[in-house]
Scaffold this active site. Structure first.
Site: not given
Length: 477
Positions: A72-73, A226
């Protein structure tokens, strides 16, 4: 859905790409592949594509659908010609910590951030990386025409790198400019963070919606982040909360309502089914165990033997295991501390026990935090590399105060991506049921163990207050 249909799931994580091919009806894994990623906190996305093609080589024959779950991110930037503007900044790149501090004080402060987008900015989130890019590399920021997340980019490449990229609610909810509660981008937050610039964002697909088909006809699902994929693989039910002990430690469970935690401890993510995934995270999980074992000069088995030989409470030793710092708003840049040392208790056994208890106390605080956002906690599912530790499995029920189950070791992120692909392939209202119907063995703490766990946690929280001035109340079991 027929018995001979195959689907694939991809886990494009921080360190590697894993690919699993599963039976679409049962979820049985029939073949797997893996390839490493380069080290570092910024990576050319081309490395992810290279790893995917290597990991998937020879695996996708006969596969009818594929899904991608990604770390992520991360910030992926494209220009007008769809070229990469700069290497992707990953979730664990800390250069935007100052930008996070700035943003938390803007747009009405932490409470308004939590209400608007479900989270409070920290260095991990994409929105802070955009602020950093605008302030430190303005010439590159001016070239950015489109912003993607890692799974968005890889899904787009699998589809041939043409058309409008897509994402899903789960991964989008970790950016800091998407409202999971409203299922909509907050373009005003994006513009504010990125110095008035408004790059294009991927279209957000529904949980079972297909992103498209590859040139050879393979369906590609929306993909997700994830943590959302792991939750999908584990088929979480009411009262189930996952504690994942990997590079970082995460605590999450499914919720029908969107959380809005102004403290920033709980991120109000969406999940991959149309609901929500309140999540608390610490940087310090399994590596606390490996670092402590290295300090004691033993391997993991020897470390477990030492920890299990000590009495609960480690003879009064308390470890605050912020060995890699912390990035939550209430622990910015904190370092680890070992408290309560005496000549009598300074033994290898107590040091090992204190490491296990300290790590688990940090995750127990995460359990309290998600409880505070309305999540029921009846059972903990313990996954990740740290769950392989015999000492962790023995101590966790007492520290958490609830029954603990350890599912079989599996690539849950990749399996979750494959389950999403099977869902999109079937085009049904619910994803296929893949989990074995056999009941997971539960380790339920006795009343004496619960009491001992509360004592350990109280001492840990007293140490945190003394070292960092953070009073924390233990939640109800």
């Amino acid at each position: 859905m027929t018995a001979d249909q195959l689907v694939a799931g991809v886990d494009s994580s921080t360190q590697s790409t894993k690919v699993v091919v599963c039976d679409a009806r049962t979820g049985e894994i029939v073949r797997t592949g893996r390839a490493a990623h380069p080290d570092g906190t910024e990576v050319d996305p081309a490395a992810w594509w290279d790893a995917f093609t290597q990991a998937a080589r020879g695996l996708l024959d006969g596969v009818e659908a594929i899904g991608v779950a990604g770390q992520q991110h991360g910030l992926v930037t494209l220009d007008d010609e769809q070229n990469i503007v700069r290497p992707a900044l990953l979730w664990n790149d800390n250069r935007s910590a100052g930008a996070a501090d700035e943003l938390r004080g803007e747009l009405g402060g932490p409470g308004e951030w939590a209400k608007a987008v479900g989270l409070v900015p920290v260095a991990s989130f994409t929105v802070t990386k955009l602020r950093w890019l605008a302030e430190h590399e303005p010439e590159l920021a001016d070239r950015v025409a489109r912003v993607l997340l890692p799974h968005d980019w890889l899904t787009w490449r699998i589809l041939g790198g043409a058309g409008t990229p897509v994402t899903d609610r789960g991964d989008a909810s970790g950016t800091g400019y998407y409202s999971a509660a409203e299922s909509a981008y907050r373009i005003d937050f994006l513009e504010h963070a990125f110095g008035g610039r408004t790059p294009e964002l991927p279209r957000v697909l529904g949980p079972a919606e297909a992103a498209g088909h590859t040139r050879d006809g393979m369906l590609v699902s929306a993909g997700t982040g994830d943590n959302m994929a792991a939750a999908l693989a584990l088929e979480l039910g009411p009262g189930d909360v996952v504690v994942s002990l990997g590079t970082s430690g995460t605590v999450f469970g499914r919720s029908a309502t969107a959380p809005a935690d102004a403290t920033g401890i709980v991120a109000g993510f969406a999940d991959a089914t149309g609901e929500f995934l309140p999540l608390a995270c610490t940087l310090n999980a399994a590596r606390v165990l490996t670092a402590s074992a290295a300090m004691l000069g033993v391997g993991q088995d020897g470390f477990d033997r030492l920890a299990l030989a000590a009495e609960p409470g480690a003879g009064g030793l308390t470890l605050l295991p912020y060995l890699d710092g912390e990035r939550t708003p209430n622990l910015p840049g904190a370092n680890g501390s070992l408290l309560g040392l005496t000549r009598a208790n300074m033994t290898p056994e107590n040091l090992a026990r204190a490491a296990v208890e300290g790590m688990l106390c940090g995750l127990a605080a995460g359990l309290d935090a998600v409880r505070g956002q309305g999540l029921d906690v009846r059972r903990v599912l313990l996954i990740g590399g740290g769950a392989r530790s015999a000492a962790v499995r023995a101590v966790a029920p007492a520290v958490f105060g609830v029954p603990v189950a350890v599912p079989p070791v599996a690539e849950y992120v990749a399996v979750g991506a494959a389950r999403q692909a099977a869902w999109a392939l079937a085009n049904t209202g619910e994803p296929p049921a893949w989990q074995e119907k056999t009941r997971l063995a539960l380790d339920e703490p006795t009343e004496a163990q619960r009491a001992e766990g509360r004592r350990v946690r109280h001492r840990h929280l007293e140490a945190a207050e003394a070292a960092h001035g953070i009073p924390v109340k233990i939640g109800e079991d």
